[in-house]
Design an enzyme around this catalytic site. Structure first.
Site, PDB file in Angstrom:
ATOM      1  N   HIS A   1      -3.713 -16.207  20.714  1.00 17.37           N
ATOM      2  CA  HIS A   1      -3.412 -15.533  21.967  1.00 17.37           C
ATOM      3  C   HIS A   1      -4.642 -14.910  22.595  1.00 17.37           C
ATOM      4  O   HIS A   1      -5.617 -14.607  21.913  1.00 17.37           O
ATOM      5  CB  HIS A   1      -2.334 -14.453  21.781  1.00 17.37           C
ATOM      6  CG  HIS A   1      -2.779 -13.246  21.002  1.00 17.37           C
ATOM      7  ND1 HIS A   1      -2.604 -13.112  19.650  1.00 17.37           N
ATOM      8  CD2 HIS A   1      -3.400 -12.101  21.418  1.00 17.37           C
ATOM      9  CE1 HIS A   1      -3.077 -11.942  19.253  1.00 17.37           C
ATOM     10  NE2 HIS A   1      -3.573 -11.311  20.302  1.00 17.37           N
TER      11      HIS A   1
ATOM     12  N   GLU B   1      -0.754 -11.916  25.146  1.00 16.86           N
ATOM     13  CA  GLU B   1      -0.229 -10.622  24.714  1.00 16.86           C
ATOM     14  C   GLU B   1      -0.441  -9.610  25.821  1.00 16.86           C
ATOM     15  O   GLU B   1      -1.484  -9.585  26.475  1.00 16.86           O
ATOM     16  CB  GLU B   1      -0.940 -10.145  23.452  1.00 16.86           C
ATOM     17  CG  GLU B   1      -0.465  -8.784  22.954  1.00 16.86           C
ATOM     18  CD  GLU B   1      -1.297  -8.238  21.795  1.00 16.86           C
ATOM     19  OE1 GLU B   1      -0.751  -7.428  21.012  1.00 16.86           O
ATOM     20  OE2 GLU B   1      -2.475  -8.604  21.687  1.00 16.86           O
TER      21      GLU B   1
ATOM     22  N   HIS C   1      -9.006  -8.852  24.316  1.00 13.59           N
ATOM     23  CA  HIS C   1      -9.456  -9.492  23.083  1.00 13.59           C
ATOM     24  C   HIS C   1      -8.725 -10.813  22.918  1.00 13.59           C
ATOM     25  O   HIS C   1      -7.886 -11.176  23.740  1.00 13.59           O
ATOM     26  CB  HIS C   1      -9.197  -8.594  21.859  1.00 13.59           C
ATOM     27  CG  HIS C   1      -7.757  -8.364  21.561  1.00 13.59           C
ATOM     28  ND1 HIS C   1      -7.045  -7.291  22.067  1.00 13.59           N
ATOM     29  CD2 HIS C   1      -6.850  -9.066  20.818  1.00 13.59           C
ATOM     30  CE1 HIS C   1      -5.795  -7.340  21.647  1.00 13.59           C
ATOM     31  NE2 HIS C   1      -5.646  -8.424  20.892  1.00 13.59           N
TER      32      HIS C   1
ATOM     33  N   HIS D   1       2.605  -2.943  16.385  1.00  6.67           N
ATOM     34  CA  HIS D   1       1.854  -3.444  15.242  1.00  6.67           C
ATOM     35  C   HIS D   1       1.638  -2.329  14.217  1.00  6.67           C
ATOM     36  O   HIS D   1       1.488  -1.162  14.589  1.00  6.67           O
ATOM     37  CB  HIS D   1       0.472  -3.937  15.663  1.00  6.67           C
ATOM     38  CG  HIS D   1       0.478  -5.180  16.486  1.00  6.67           C
ATOM     39  ND1 HIS D   1       1.109  -6.330  16.101  1.00  6.67           N
ATOM     40  CD2 HIS D   1      -0.115  -5.449  17.680  1.00  6.67           C
ATOM     41  CE1 HIS D   1       0.916  -7.266  17.022  1.00  6.67           C
ATOM     42  NE2 HIS D   1       0.188  -6.755  17.991  1.00  6.67           N
TER      43      HIS D   1
ATOM     44  N   TYR E   1       4.405 -10.432  22.816  1.00  5.81           N
ATOM     45  CA  TYR E   1       3.798 -11.761  22.803  1.00  5.81           C
ATOM     46  C   TYR E   1       4.695 -12.716  23.573  1.00  5.81           C
ATOM     47  O   TYR E   1       5.921 -12.723  23.393  1.00  5.81           O
ATOM     48  CB  TYR E   1       3.621 -12.278  21.380  1.00  5.81           C
ATOM     49  CG  TYR E   1       2.527 -11.579  20.609  1.00  5.81           C
ATOM     50  CD1 TYR E   1       1.193 -11.898  20.828  1.00  5.81           C
ATOM     51  CD2 TYR E   1       2.832 -10.595  19.679  1.00  5.81           C
ATOM     52  CE1 TYR E   1       0.192 -11.246  20.141  1.00  5.81           C
ATOM     53  CE2 TYR E   1       1.831  -9.950  18.982  1.00  5.81           C
ATOM     54  CZ  TYR E   1       0.507 -10.280  19.218  1.00  5.81           C
ATOM     55  OH  TYR E   1      -0.479  -9.628  18.532  1.00  5.81           O
TER      56      TYR E   1
ATOM     57  N   HIS F   1     -10.166  -3.538  17.791  1.00  4.12           N
ATOM     58  CA  HIS F   1     -10.647  -4.916  17.636  1.00  4.12           C
ATOM     59  C   HIS F   1     -11.081  -5.462  18.989  1.00  4.12           C
ATOM     60  O   HIS F   1     -10.518  -5.131  20.037  1.00  4.12           O
ATOM     61  CB  HIS F   1      -9.603  -5.836  17.008  1.00  4.12           C
ATOM     62  CG  HIS F   1      -8.285  -5.930  17.705  1.00  4.12           C
ATOM     63  ND1 HIS F   1      -7.654  -4.864  18.282  1.00  4.12           N
ATOM     64  CD2 HIS F   1      -7.466  -6.991  17.912  1.00  4.12           C
ATOM     65  CE1 HIS F   1      -6.499  -5.239  18.804  1.00  4.12           C
ATOM     66  NE2 HIS F   1      -6.367  -6.537  18.608  1.00  4.12           N
TER      67      HIS F   1
END
Length: 309
Positions: A216, A267, A154, A248, A257, A201
Site C-alpha cells: 500500500h 491507506e 509512507h 494498529h 485500508y 515509519h
C-alpha cells in the site's frame, strides 16, 4: 527533520489499469490536486497541504503496481554523497536527468534487494498549498475536497531479502529500525518498519517470495474523525475496503485500508507516535501478530496478507 540527509518520502509512481477511472478516483474521491500531465501520459498529484509539485504519479499500464518510490534529501550535495555511498556499497545507480519528471530535479535511482526501485532527489518546484507564506489562514477549501489527506506519508513494500534491505537503509541512507515482527524462530523478521525522521515509519517491508510488490501507499489524515469521514466517503463512492476503520498495534496509528479501481491498495491513517534513533526497537512475536497489525480485531484477514500488486 533530517537525521542523516534524507528528509521524507517524496513521491510514489503507480501503474493503473484505466487512467480516466483512476484520475476520477485520485482527484475526486481521495481528493488530491492534479498538478500536471506529461508527454509520457503520466498524471501528477499532490495532497492539499504539500508544498512540492507532486507526491503521486500515475500511468496507464497492463498491470497494476508500483514503478518506484522516492525520498527527498536535503540538498544537491547530499544527493551526490548518497549516490557515491551507494556505489561504494556495491549498489549500481542510474542518474535520471532534471525534467524527466515534471518540476523535479535530477534523481538517483537504484534497485534494492527486495526488487523495488528507490529514488533520491533534492529539488522539486514549490507550488505551495494554496495559502500565502505570510499571514496564512488555517486551511483552504481544498482541505475539504474528497478524503483530502494532508500528505503522502509512507509505503509498505513486499519482497524477499528484507534483512539486506534493512542493512542498506541503515548503513547507507541513515534510516533506523522502529518496530519489527519476528517469525517463530525468534530471529528472522517477517516485517520491518524504518524511519529517517521522528515518524514511526517512513517505509516498511514485509518478507514475500515475489520481488517488487506493492502492499500500500499511505496518506495522512489529521484526526480519527477524519478517518471516520474517509470511511463514509469510501462507502458513498463504493470503494472496496479491505479493513477498517481500526487501529494498529504497530505504530499505534488509526487506519483504513482500501483499493483503488486498479486494485492498488491504499491507506488513510492518522496518528502514530514520535520516535528517535536512540529508541529501542519494538518487537512483536507471531503469537501476537494479529494485535500488532489490527489491534481491535486481534487477527489478520487473508486479503491483507495475500493481495499485493
Amino acid at each position: 527533520m533530517a537525521m542523516n540527509g534524507v528528509l521524507r518520502p517524496g513521491h510514489a509512481a503507480l501503474r493503473v489499469l484505466d487512467l480516466k477511472e483512476s484520475m476520477h478516483f485520485y482527484g475526486n474521491v481521495l481528493g488530491l490536486q492534479e498538478t500536471g500531465r506529461d508527454k509520457q501520459g503520466r498524471v501528477y498529484y499532490k495532497a492539499w497541504d504539500e508544498r512540492d509539485h507532486n507526491s503521486l504519479v500515475i500511468r496507464q499500464a497492463d498491470r497494476a503496481g508500483i514503478d518506484f518510490f522516492a525520498f527527498k534529501v536535503d540538498s544537491p550535495k547530499t544527493l551526490e554523497k548518497l549516490d557515491s555511498d551507494l556505489r561504494a556499497y556495491g549498489v549500481p545507480t542510474e542518474r535520471i536527468p532534471e525534467g524527466e519528471m515534471l518540476e523535479t530535479g535530477p534523481r538517483v535511482r537504484f534497485q534494492i534487494p527486495s526488487g523495488h526501485l528507490i529514488e533520491l532527489y533534492a529539488q522539486k518546484t514549490d507550488v505551495g498549498n494554496g495559502m500565502p507564506y505570510v499571514n496564512p489562514e488555517a486551511w483552504t477549501p481544498a482541505a475539504e475536497k474528497g478524503i483530502a489527506p494532508t500528505r503522502m506519508d509512507h509505503c509498505l513494500l513486499y519482497g524477499p531479502d528484507i534483512e539486506k534491505v534493512q542493512k542498506l537503509f541503515e548503513e547507507v541512507l541513515g534510516f533506523y529500525l522502529v518496530e519489527h515482527i519476528v517469525l517463530e524462530d525468534g530471529r528472522t523478521d517477517l516485517a520491518i518498519w524504518l524511519s529517517s525522521s521522528i515518524k514511526a515509519h517512513d517505509i516498511a517491508f514485509v518478507r514475500h517470495p515475489e520481488p517488487g510488490k506493492l502492499h500500500h501507499v499511505s496518506f495522512l489524515l489529521d484526526s480519527w474523525e477524519k478517518v471516520l469521514r474517509a470511511a463514509d466517503l469510501m462507502s458513498m463512492n463504493r470503494v472496496s475496503i479491505d479493513i477498517g476503520p481500526t487501529r494498529h498495534g504497530v505504530t499505534r496509528g488509526t487506519t483504513i485500508y482500501a483499493f483503488d479501481p486498479s486494485g492498488n491498495r491504499f491507506e488513510t491513517f492518522c496518528g502514530g507516535y514520535q520516535t528517535y534513533p536512540d529508541c529501542q526497537p519494538i518487537k512483536w512475536t507471531m503469537d501476537e501478530v494479529g494485535a500488532g497489525v489490527f489491534y481491535h480485531e486481534r487477527k489478520l484477514n487473508e486479503r491483507f496478507l495475500a493481495v499485493v500488486t
